[in-house]
Scaffold this motif. Structure first.
Motif, PDB file in Angstrom:
ATOM      1  N   UNK A  84     -61.308   0.908  26.759  1.00 14.43           N
ATOM      2  CA  UNK A  84     -60.919  -0.511  27.359  1.00 14.43           C
ATOM      3  C   UNK A  84     -61.888  -1.445  26.915  1.00 14.43           C
ATOM      4  N   UNK A  85     -62.874  -1.379  26.543  1.00 16.51           N
ATOM      5  CA  UNK A  85     -63.802  -2.483  26.090  1.00 16.51           C
ATOM      6  C   UNK A  85     -63.294  -2.937  24.600  1.00 16.51           C
ATOM      7  N   UNK A  86     -62.462  -2.180  23.883  1.00 16.77           N
ATOM      8  CA  UNK A  86     -61.874  -2.787  22.707  1.00 16.77           C
ATOM      9  C   UNK A  86     -60.405  -3.224  23.234  1.00 16.77           C
ATOM     10  N   UNK A  87     -60.115  -3.238  24.318  1.00 16.43           N
ATOM     11  CA  UNK A  87     -58.705  -3.797  24.641  1.00 16.43           C
ATOM     12  C   UNK A  87     -58.637  -5.212  24.535  1.00 16.43           C
ATOM     13  N   UNK A  88     -58.023  -6.068  23.711  1.00 19.45           N
ATOM     14  CA  UNK A  88     -57.864  -7.441  23.999  1.00 19.45           C
ATOM     15  C   UNK A  88     -57.677  -8.328  25.125  1.00 19.45           C
ATOM     16  N   UNK A  89     -56.994  -7.533  26.046  1.00 21.23           N
ATOM     17  CA  UNK A  89     -56.878  -7.922  27.392  1.00 21.23           C
ATOM     18  C   UNK A  89     -58.038  -8.138  28.173  1.00 21.23           C
ATOM     19  N   UNK A  90     -58.869  -7.038  28.077  1.00 21.49           N
ATOM     20  CA  UNK A  90     -60.029  -6.700  28.647  1.00 21.49           C
ATOM     21  C   UNK A  90     -60.909  -7.896  28.162  1.00 21.49           C
ATOM     22  N   UNK A  91     -61.201  -8.126  26.999  1.00 17.55           N
ATOM     23  CA  UNK A  91     -62.105  -9.056  26.404  1.00 17.55           C
ATOM     24  C   UNK A  91     -61.798 -10.464  26.881  1.00 17.55           C
ATOM     25  N   UNK A  92     -60.476 -10.930  27.001  1.00 17.00           N
ATOM     26  CA  UNK A  92     -60.005 -12.025  27.623  1.00 17.00           C
ATOM     27  C   UNK A  92     -60.452 -12.187  29.041  1.00 17.00           C
ATOM     28  N   UNK A  93     -60.320 -11.309  29.867  1.00 14.39           N
ATOM     29  CA  UNK A  93     -60.499 -11.286  31.271  1.00 14.39           C
ATOM     30  C   UNK A  93     -62.045 -11.668  31.310  1.00 14.39           C
ATOM     31  N   UNK A  94     -62.755 -10.794  30.569  1.00 10.88           N
ATOM     32  CA  UNK A  94     -64.355 -10.898  30.606  1.00 10.88           C
ATOM     33  C   UNK A  94     -64.828 -12.198  30.252  1.00 10.88           C
ATOM     34  N   UNK A  95     -64.256 -12.816  29.093  1.00 10.59           N
ATOM     35  CA  UNK A  95     -64.730 -14.013  28.596  1.00 10.59           C
ATOM     36  C   UNK A  95     -64.469 -15.114  29.452  1.00 10.59           C
TER      37      UNK A  95
END
Length: 254
Positions: A231-242
């Motif tokens: 999940x940390x490598x999921x682009x959707x996760x990175x968008x939300x975290x950012x």
């Protein structure tokens, strides 16, 4: 003989971490196998590096502490930290090596890292934790809320008890863990800071229902299609975290 087995089950003390009654459903074997396959594929393809989506919001430079999941480490999730660093944050790993669970040494190291990062006046820390790392992040925020700006958890079973097909593996390590009562007491209520809980409806490692908060102001639950282990490598996760990291610190607005 059946009566003896039933009697032993009745005498068995409840597990505060894992539900054994069946009330909380374990992830199905298909999803568990999918998680293992996804992790192997991603490590072989990227070797820990992330593809960072374009157009992510830039950060304000505040400190961010990233805590890895069980059997993960700062090195294994370095790509995620590098992505946040590229966005302009002061990013640190927890510094406790491979995560074998909530040992006293790991807790003390993570707590000290948090204190060091928050040493500058007005610099509250955002905590981001994956899986068990998110559980520890919530517990840290409950213990030292004055140092924490927000907590973002990614597939983290902080709402106990959870259910997992890896319960016996976790329990094999529990001899070295802090007492369950200490951990559960710090998770009994949400930390008094802003929280975002990212979860996977087809989580193959832990029950997704234990990865979400009761709806309330300042408590956000966000579902993402993907695998627990990657999940940390999921682009959707990175968008939300950012996006959540880029939001102003409520304390700074008062």
């Amino acid at each position: 003989m059946i009566r003896a087995v039933v009697a032993r089950q009745r005498r068995r003390p409840p597990d505060p971490i894992f539900d054994r009654s069946g009330v909380v459903s374990k992830p199905c074997w298909r999803d568990a196998a999918g998680d293992i396959g996804a992790l192997a594929f991603e490590l072989a393809r990227f070797g820990g590096r992330l593809i960072v989506p374009a157009g992510l919001p830039r950060g304000d430079g505040h400190p961010v502490l990233v805590i890895p999941g069980l059997f993960s480490s700062d090195w294994l999730i370095r790509g995620f930290r590098e992505a946040l660093t590229m966005l302009g944050y002061q990013v640190e790993g927890w510094g406790a090596g491979l995560n074998f669970g909530p040992t006293k040494s790991a807790w003390d190291t993570a707590s000290e890292t948090l204190s060091d990062m928050a040493a500058q006046p007005g610099q509250r820390v955002s905590l981001v934790g994956h899986s068990l790392g998110g559980v520890l992040a919530r517990a840290l925020a409950a213990a030292q809320p004055e140092l924490v700006q927000q907590v973002i958890t990614v597939c983290s079973p902080f709402r106990l008890p959870t259910a997992s097909r890896w319960r016996l593996l976790y329990r094999a390590l529990s001899h070295w863990h802090i007492d369950d009562a200490i951990l559960t007491s710090r998770l009994a209520v949400p930390p008094p800071v802003r929280t975002t809980a990212i979860y996977a409806p087809r989580d193959g490692i832990v029950a997704w229902q234990s990865c979400i908060d009761e709806p309330a102001p300042g408590r956000e639950n966000i579902a993402i299609e993907g695998r627990h282990s990657t999940m940390l490598g999921n682009p959707a996760t990175l968008r939300i975290v950012a996006d959540r990291l880029a939001r102003p610190d409520p304390a700074g607005e008062s």
